[in-house]
Design an enzyme around this catalytic site. Structure first.
Site, PDB file in Angstrom:
ATOM      1  N   HIS A 110     -27.914  95.497 -80.064  1.00 39.95           N
ATOM      2  CA  HIS A 110     -27.315  94.730 -81.150  1.00 39.95           C
ATOM      3  C   HIS A 110     -25.846  95.094 -81.296  1.00 39.95           C
ATOM      4  O   HIS A 110     -25.428  96.210 -80.988  1.00 39.95           O
ATOM      5  CB  HIS A 110     -28.038  94.966 -82.482  1.00 39.95           C
ATOM      6  CG  HIS A 110     -28.174  96.405 -82.865  1.00 39.95           C
ATOM      7  ND1 HIS A 110     -29.126  97.232 -82.310  1.00 39.95           N
ATOM      8  CD2 HIS A 110     -27.481  97.174 -83.745  1.00 39.95           C
ATOM      9  CE1 HIS A 110     -29.022  98.435 -82.838  1.00 39.95           C
ATOM     10  NE2 HIS A 110     -28.023  98.433 -83.714  1.00 39.95           N
ATOM     11  N   HIS A 169     -22.897  95.114 -84.300  1.00 37.95           N
ATOM     12  CA  HIS A 169     -22.582  95.010 -85.724  1.00 37.95           C
ATOM     13  C   HIS A 169     -21.286  94.224 -85.863  1.00 37.95           C
ATOM     14  O   HIS A 169     -20.280  94.568 -85.223  1.00 37.95           O
ATOM     15  CB  HIS A 169     -22.339  96.395 -86.343  1.00 37.95           C
ATOM     16  CG  HIS A 169     -23.502  97.326 -86.279  1.00 37.95           C
ATOM     17  ND1 HIS A 169     -24.251  97.659 -87.385  1.00 37.95           N
ATOM     18  CD2 HIS A 169     -24.047  98.015 -85.244  1.00 37.95           C
ATOM     19  CE1 HIS A 169     -25.195  98.522 -87.032  1.00 37.95           C
ATOM     20  NE2 HIS A 169     -25.093  98.760 -85.737  1.00 37.95           N
TER      21      HIS A 169
HETATM   22  P1  AMP Z   1     -27.886 101.205 -85.227  1.00 38.89           P
HETATM   23  O1  AMP Z   1     -27.728 102.525 -85.890  1.00 38.89           O
HETATM   24  O2  AMP Z   1     -26.667 100.757 -84.483  1.00 38.89           O
HETATM   25  O3  AMP Z   1     -29.136 101.140 -84.375  1.00 38.89           O
HETATM   26  O4  AMP Z   1     -28.013 100.138 -86.381  1.00 38.89           O
HETATM   27  C1  AMP Z   1     -29.229  99.718 -86.926  1.00 38.89           C
HETATM   28  C2  AMP Z   1     -28.913  98.893 -88.142  1.00 38.89           C
HETATM   29  O5  AMP Z   1     -30.072  98.168 -88.501  1.00 38.89           O
HETATM   30  C3  AMP Z   1     -28.502  99.696 -89.377  1.00 38.89           C
HETATM   31  O6  AMP Z   1     -27.202  99.283 -89.804  1.00 38.89           O
HETATM   32  C4  AMP Z   1     -29.568  99.343 -90.416  1.00 38.89           C
HETATM   33  O7  AMP Z   1     -29.027  99.216 -91.711  1.00 38.89           O
HETATM   34  C5  AMP Z   1     -30.099  98.025 -89.902  1.00 38.89           C
HETATM   35  N1  AMP Z   1     -31.468  97.676 -90.258  1.00 38.89           N
HETATM   36  C6  AMP Z   1     -32.565  98.468 -90.171  1.00 38.89           C
HETATM   37  N2  AMP Z   1     -33.669  97.775 -90.523  1.00 38.89           N
HETATM   38  C7  AMP Z   1     -33.246  96.511 -90.806  1.00 38.89           C
HETATM   39  C8  AMP Z   1     -33.906  95.316 -91.217  1.00 38.89           C
HETATM   40  N3  AMP Z   1     -35.236  95.280 -91.404  1.00 38.89           N
HETATM   41  N4  AMP Z   1     -33.160  94.209 -91.414  1.00 38.89           N
HETATM   42  C9  AMP Z   1     -31.827  94.235 -91.245  1.00 38.89           C
HETATM   43  N5  AMP Z   1     -31.155  95.335 -90.852  1.00 38.89           N
HETATM   44  C10 AMP Z   1     -31.851  96.453 -90.638  1.00 38.89           C
END
Ligand code: AMP
Length: 116
Positions: A102, A104
């Site tokens: 993903h 951001h």
């Molecule tokens: P990363 O640390 O780059 O893997 O980012 C994961 C992101 O996913 C974090 O910013 C979380 O806030 C976000 N996240 C986790 N669970 C969910 C969810 N169910 N819906 C939307 N975002 C989420």
């Protein structure tokens, strides 16, 4: 190894909800549950790729193009003419928490220059 039970895989399967922003055949964009900026969108490929390395090595060219062009769709849709930041965390040292690739997209205010 890709974990089919990771939270973004479950969002793609519509097992759990998300606040969708947009999608095409290759990507889904939705709001981050814990936003770190006024606008915080996650853009994920629809294929089963665990991180940036996996995606760039193993996705078909059309998936890669469809995904990255999707980022511009989101930028256009949200009218981010003042700018934005794209970040991807990859693996343990990168601080990746969810093992589905993903990016951001952060926007909505002047962000700090710090990259860590
Ligand atoms: P990363 O640390 O780059 O893997 O980012 C994961 C992101 O996913 C974090 O910013 C979380 O806030 C976000 N996240 C986790 N669970 C969910 C969810 N169910 N819906 C939307 N975002 C989420």
């Amino acid at each position: 190894m890709y974990d089919d039970q990771n939270i973004f895989a479950r969002i793609l399967k519509q097992d759990i909800p998300c606040k969708k922003v947009s999608e095409n055949e290759y990507y889904l964009a939705f709001e981050d549950l814990y936003p770190k900026a006024p606008i915080h969108i996650l853009i994920i490929p629809k294929g089963r790729y665990s991180d940036a390395t996996d995606f760039h090595q193993n996705a078909a060219n059309e998936e890669i193009i469809g995904y990255y062009k999707g980022i511009n769709d989101v930028v256009d849709q949200l009218k981010l003419s003042d700018g934005y930041r794209l970040i991807t965390n990859c693996g343990y040292h990168g601080g990746q928490e969810v093992p589905h690739y993903h990016i951001h997209l952060l926007a909505g205010k002047k962000l700090h220059h710090s990259i860590v």
